[in-house]
Design an enzyme around this catalytic site. Structure first.
Site, PDB file in Angstrom:
ATOM      1  N   CYS A 158       0.834  -1.209   0.000  1.00  0.00           N
ATOM      2  CA  CYS A 158       0.000   0.000   0.000  1.00  0.00           C
ATOM      3  C   CYS A 158       0.864   1.252   0.000  1.00  0.00           C
ATOM      4  O   CYS A 158       1.404   1.657   1.036  1.00  0.00           O
ATOM      5  CB  CYS A 158      -0.930  -0.013   1.212  1.00  0.00           C
ATOM      6  SG  CYS A 158      -1.968   1.449   1.318  1.00  0.00           S
ATOM      7  N   CYS A 161      -0.423   4.117   2.166  1.00  0.00           N
ATOM      8  CA  CYS A 161      -0.176   3.932   3.611  1.00  0.00           C
ATOM      9  C   CYS A 161       1.287   4.185   3.953  1.00  0.00           C
ATOM     10  O   CYS A 161       1.595   4.817   4.953  1.00  0.00           O
ATOM     11  CB  CYS A 161      -0.507   2.504   4.057  1.00  0.00           C
ATOM     12  SG  CYS A 161      -1.995   1.800   3.367  1.00  0.00           S
ATOM     13  N   ASP A 162       2.204   3.650   3.161  1.00  0.00           N
ATOM     14  CA  ASP A 162       3.607   3.583   3.578  1.00  0.00           C
ATOM     15  C   ASP A 162       4.566   4.436   2.751  1.00  0.00           C
ATOM     16  O   ASP A 162       5.740   4.556   3.109  1.00  0.00           O
ATOM     17  CB  ASP A 162       4.084   2.118   3.515  1.00  0.00           C
ATOM     18  CG  ASP A 162       3.291   1.229   4.462  1.00  0.00           C
ATOM     19  OD1 ASP A 162       2.869   1.749   5.510  1.00  0.00           O
ATOM     20  OD2 ASP A 162       3.076   0.040   4.165  1.00  0.00           O
TER      21      ASP A 162
END
Ligand code: NDP
Length: 331
Positions: A158, A161-162
């Site tokens: 992701c 997300c990261d």
């Protein structure tokens, strides 16, 4: 938005073991414990519907495999995925949700919307007036041992997300679909250089996405490259690829993003629910309603586009409100 009414032709009958004893009757049964399930639980328990939740195989869902969550509103300093899920569980339990270990192994939904039967761990039957399906989706990985080793230490599924953790660094994205193209474009705004690794000589992504990739200076597309190994000491330091000529190519990177598709966790429902060909449950646009009255779906099991914790939480809220309304109209 998912198209409502398309039917998965590949239906498999789920096994329904004979179980002695009376089924437990509940008003709202929630399957799955990611942000969608817990948000549904908070709303349903506050509406005094005494929901019962079965957490599923991965209690807390996909977020328990991420480290920092920096994009969920309300956490100015960020929060770890596991802590956020613990907080959501506590919040759902504070209002009376009965959170249990166990997973649904078979279902028998009433097409007219009577009570729906759900088998838990092949050991127990629940008869539910409403079922909220929030069983999520599972990111597909390449299946390399090294990929498993560096999950959370440079390997992620992701970028939203990261990606932030790789600011100014070189990273790679593997996959040639819309997700990979989107992730590469997203990362190009944060990282110094993005390698997009595609196993075929063509990209499967939509024309618009292909153009966006082609017009982004710091994305280099590596067609006909297959990932052999991810290398590093404590964390990712590089990736070894094999090119079309069979030669080994090494790229120095610190982040390796896998974007080769997701599989919604919906197999046990496919005898009853309308789904697309991948298994995403179709909901009536703008609602959480499935084709079966009293059965609702929220989160990634019905969302192939957004797949964010906050959108999952929003659709879990919709599912609880739709279930509450449905129950109110029945009596
Ligand atoms: P897709 O199934 O469309 O693409 C998966 C990609 O991963 C393909 O390029 C495939 O390669 C590659 N792949 C699969 N397995 C491997 C492997 N083992 N090694 C290397 N590469 C592999 O998945 P997406 O997640 O990209 O998209 C899913 C759906 O969601 C699509 O319908 C897409 O259009 C949609 N979507 C739409 C978006 C939007 O409209 N904004 C954004 C994101 C997704 P190959 O081509 O060789 O099979």
């Amino acid at each position: 938005m998912l198209e409502f009414g398309s039917i998965n032709t590949d239906k498999v009958e789920s096994q329904k073991p004979d179980i002695e004893g009376e089924a437990e009757k509940v008003r709202v049964l929630i399957l799955g414990s990611g942000p969608a399930g817990y948000t549904a639980a908070i709303y349903a328990s506050r509406a005094n519907l005494k929901p019962v939740m079965y957490q599923g195989l991965q209690a807390g869902g996909q977020l328990t495999t991420t480290t920092e969550v920096d994009n969920f509103p309300g956490y100015p300093e960020g929060v770890t995925g596991p802590l956020m899920m613990q907080d959501l569980q506590k919040q759902a339990e504070r209002f009376g949700t009965d959170v249990r270990w166990g997973m649904a192994t078979a279902v028998e939904f009433s097409k007219e919307g009577g009570s729906h039967k759900v088998w838990i761990d092949d050991e127990k039957i629940i008869e539910a007036e409403t079922v909220i399906i929030s069983t999520g989706a599972t990111a597909q990985y390449l299946g390399l041992d090294s990929e498993e080793k560096y999950k959370g230490f440079g390997v992620s599924a992701c970028a939203t997300c990261d990606g932030f953790f790789y600011k100014g660094q070189d990273v790679a994205v593997v996959g040639g679909g819309d997700t990979a193209a989107e992730e590469a474009t997203y990362l190009s705004g944060i990282c110094k250089k993005v390698y997009l690794i595609i196993r075929k000589p063509i990209m499967r992504a939509s024309k618009t996405m292909q153009e966006r990739v082609a017009n982004t200076e710091n994305i280099e597309v590596l067609y006909e490259h297959v990932t052999k190994e991810i290398v590093g000491k404590q964390a990712v330091e590089g990736v070894l690829l094999t090119n079309a000529k069979g030669e080994e190519v090494r790229k120095d990177i610190t982040g390796f993003f896998v974007a080769i598709g997701h599989k919604p966790n919906s197999d046990i429902f496919n005898e009853y629910l309308d789904m697309d060909n991948t298994g995403y449950i179709n909901t009536i646009p703008g609602t959480s309603k499935t084709n079966i009255p009293g059965v609702f779906a929220g989160g990634d099991v019905q969302d192939k586009h957004y797949r964010q914790a906050v959108t999952a939480a929003g659709s879990g809220c919709m599912a609880a409100l739709d279930a509450e309304k449905y129950l109110g109209e029945r009596y």
